[in-house]
Design an enzyme around this catalytic site. Structure first.
Site, mmCIF file in Angstrom:
data_model
loop_
_atom_site.group_PDB
_atom_site.id
_atom_site.type_symbol
_atom_site.label_atom_id
_atom_site.label_comp_id
_atom_site.label_asym_id
_atom_site.label_seq_id
_atom_site.Cartn_x
_atom_site.Cartn_y
_atom_site.Cartn_z
ATOM 1 N N ASP A 107 11.319 -8.671 -9.306
ATOM 2 C CA ASP A 107 10.699 -8.348 -10.586
ATOM 3 C C ASP A 107 9.958 -7.018 -10.541
ATOM 4 O O ASP A 107 9.837 -6.334 -11.559
ATOM 5 C CB ASP A 107 9.735 -9.480 -10.969
ATOM 6 N N CYS B 75 -4.013 -1.500 2.801
ATOM 7 C CA CYS B 75 -4.219 -1.930 4.181
ATOM 8 C C CYS B 75 -5.702 -2.061 4.526
ATOM 9 O O CYS B 75 -6.137 -3.069 5.098
ATOM 10 C CB CYS B 75 -3.528 -0.967 5.140
#
Length: 417
Positions: A297, A370
Site C-alpha cells: 500500500d 533509527c
C-alpha cells in the site's frame, strides 16, 4: 542470496473499491494523489466484474481455512452499502467452506445507523482514522473546503459504539501531536477505546512530471525534501518512551497498543502483528480500482506495479520472483550498522519506505527513524525482558505492573526481588 519459499505465507491483498476517492483532504495523505497515475480514468470505482474476479481469485489462492478481506481507500465508504452487500454475496458464493472475515478502514465521517447495523450484523472490524483530541486531529485532517472533521469522526465513533461494532483507532503521529504523547494517549482512554494503532508519518516531497509530489521509496535526488508534517526521529523516540511508561504502569492487558504488542512479540521470538517490525515483507499487496496490483500500500508507484488482475492471477503476481525479492530485500539490503545493532531483532530495519538515509559508514538504507527507535528499545529493554520471562513461565505479562516503582525524579524502574 536466500529467498522466501513460495506459499510459505498466505496471500493478503487489500482492495481499493473507490481508489483514492475521499471526502477529506488530509494534508499528509499518501493516497489522494494516486489518481494522477490514472489520468484517463473516467472514475476510480471498482467495477462489478473486477469485484467478482478479485473475490474469486483471492479465495482460490488461499491456503488457510480463515480468510481476511480488507477494504481500504481513499475512503471505502464512498461506495454504497449495496456494493458491500454484493461483495458478501460473492464471498459466500466462492467460500468453499472457508471462514471469511472483513475489515474496513474509514475516516468515520460517513458512518450512519444503517452503515453501523450492516457492519455489526456482518462482523466487520472497523479501523477509524483519528489522530487524538480535536486540536491534534483537526491540524491536518480536514475536508476539501478546509473545514475540520473531528466532530463528524466522533459522531461516527459514537454510532459504532451504539450499535456494538468492533472498532479500533488508527492514528498518524506527525510533527504536531508527537509533542503531546500523554494528551494523545489519555484521549483514547477517555473515549474508552482499548485498541490503538499509531503510525509515524514520514514523507519526502519532490516534483514529478505526472503531477505527484510524494517521492517513491527508492527515489534519490537533490530536489527531495522532507515533508513539513513528518515526525522527527527525536520526537518519535520521546513519544514512544513517554507513552510506554504511562501504559506500563496501569494499562498492560487493558489497553492494547499495536506497536508495543509487536515489540513484545519480537522480544519473545514470535511473528509480530505489524509488518514494519517483521524481518521480511512482501506478503501484503494492494489492488487498485482498475485491477492493478502493487507490492504494498505504501509502494503504489509505477516501478512497484506487479501486473493487473485482468491478465495475471493474484497467485502469479504475489508469488512472483519479483515480489518475493521485494519481500526479502527488507532483510538482505540492511546496511552493516543495522546488521550489527543489538536491537535488530526488534526493529528489523522498520518499514523499507523510511530507509532513505545513509549509515554512519556511508551505506544507503538506514531508516530515517533509527534514532527514535533505538532510544525506545533501549528504554523498554528491561521491561520487555521481564514480560518475556513472564510469558515463558506462562504467566501474564501484566504482572509487571506489580513490580514497578518510581525514583525521586519520577522515573519508573523494576523493583528487584
Amino acid at each position: 542470496m536466500e529467498t522466501l519459499s513460495p506459499f510459505a505465507r498466505p496471500v493478503y491483498v487489500m482492495a481499493k473499491p473507490a481508489g483514492s476517492l475521499c471526502n477529506l483532504a488530509c494534508d499528509y495523505c499518501y493516497y489522494l494523489e494516486k489518481k494522477n497515475f490514472y489520468p484517463a480514468a473516467k472514475d476510480t470505482l471498482l467495477s462489478d466484474e473486477l469485484l467478482e474476479k478479485y473475490i474469486r481469485e483471492y479465495l482460490e489462492c488461499q491456503t488457510s481455512p480463515e480468510v481476511l478481506f480488507t477494504w481500504h481507500g481513499g475512503e471505502p465508504l464512498m461506495r454504497p452499502l449495496a456494493f458491500y452487500r454484493r461483495a458478501l454475496e460473492l464471498q459466500r458464493k466462492y467460500a468453499r467452506g472457508r471462514r471469511i472475515e472483513n475489515s474496513i478502514q474509514t475516516n468515520g465521517t460517513l458512518l450512519t445507523d444503517d452503515w453501523c447495523r450492516f457492519l455489526r450484523d456482518n462482523r466487520f472490524l472497523v479501523g477509524v482514522s483519528i489522530d487524538g483530541p480535536q486540536e491534534f486531529h483537526d491540524e491536518y485532517r480536514r475536508n476539501r473546503r478546509g473545514l475540520p472533521s473531528f466532530h463528524k469522526v466522533m459522531k461516527g465513533i459514537e454510532l459504532l459504539r451504539k450499535h456494538g461494532v468492533q472498532y479500533n483507532a488508527m492514528a498518524v503521529i506527525n510533527d504536531y501531536n508527537a509533542d503531546y504523547p500523554l494528551e494523545f494517549y489519555r484521549f483514547f482512554k477517555e473515549i474508552d477505546c482499548h485498541y490503538i494503532q499509531f503510525t509515524p508519518v514520514v514523507e519526502r516531497l519532490g516534483r514529478h512530471a505526472d503531477g505527484t509530489q510524494l517521492s517513491a521509496p527508492g527515489e534519490t535526488g537533490k530536489g527531495l525534501e522532507l515533508a513539513p508534517f513528518s515526525v522527527s526521529p527525536r520526537q518519535w523516540g520521546n513519544f514512544l518512551c513517554t507513552l510506554f511508561d504511562e501504559w506500563l504502569q496501569t494499562d498492560v492487558s487493558r489497553y492494547f497498543i499495536q506497536l508495543f504488542d509487536a515489540t513484545l512479540a519480537n522480544w519473545f521470538g514470535v511473528q509480530p502483528g505489524i509488518c514494519s517490525l517483521a524481518p521480511v515483507c512482501g506478503h501484503a499487496g494492494v489492488m487498485e480500482f482498475n485491477g492493478d496490483v502493487y507490492s504494498c500500500d505504501h509502494f503504489v508507484f509505477p516501478e512497484y506495479k506487479l501486473g493487473n488482475i485482468r491478465t495475471q492471477t493474484l497467485t502469479e503476481m504475489m508469488y512472483s520472483p519479483r515480489q518475493l525479492q521485494f519481500g526479502a530485500d527488507k532483510r538482505d539490503r540492511l546496511p552493516q550498522t543495522c546488521r550489527e545493532c543489538e536491537f535488530l531483532f526488534a526493529c528489523n530495519g522498520e518499514c523499507p519506505k523510511n530507509r532513505f538515509c545513509l549509515s554512519p559508514e556511508g551505506e544507503p538504507g538506514l531508516n530515517y527513524l533509527c534514532e527514535g527507535y533505538r532510544r525506545f528499545f533501549r528504554h523498554a529493554a528491561p521491561f520487555m525482558d521481564f514480560m518475556k520471562q513472564e510469558l515463558q513461565a506462562q504467566r501474564p505479562p501484566a504482572n509487571i505492573m506489580k513490580h514497578l516503582r518510581k525514583d525521586e525524579k519520577g522515573q519508573i524502574f523494576l523493583q528487584s526481588e
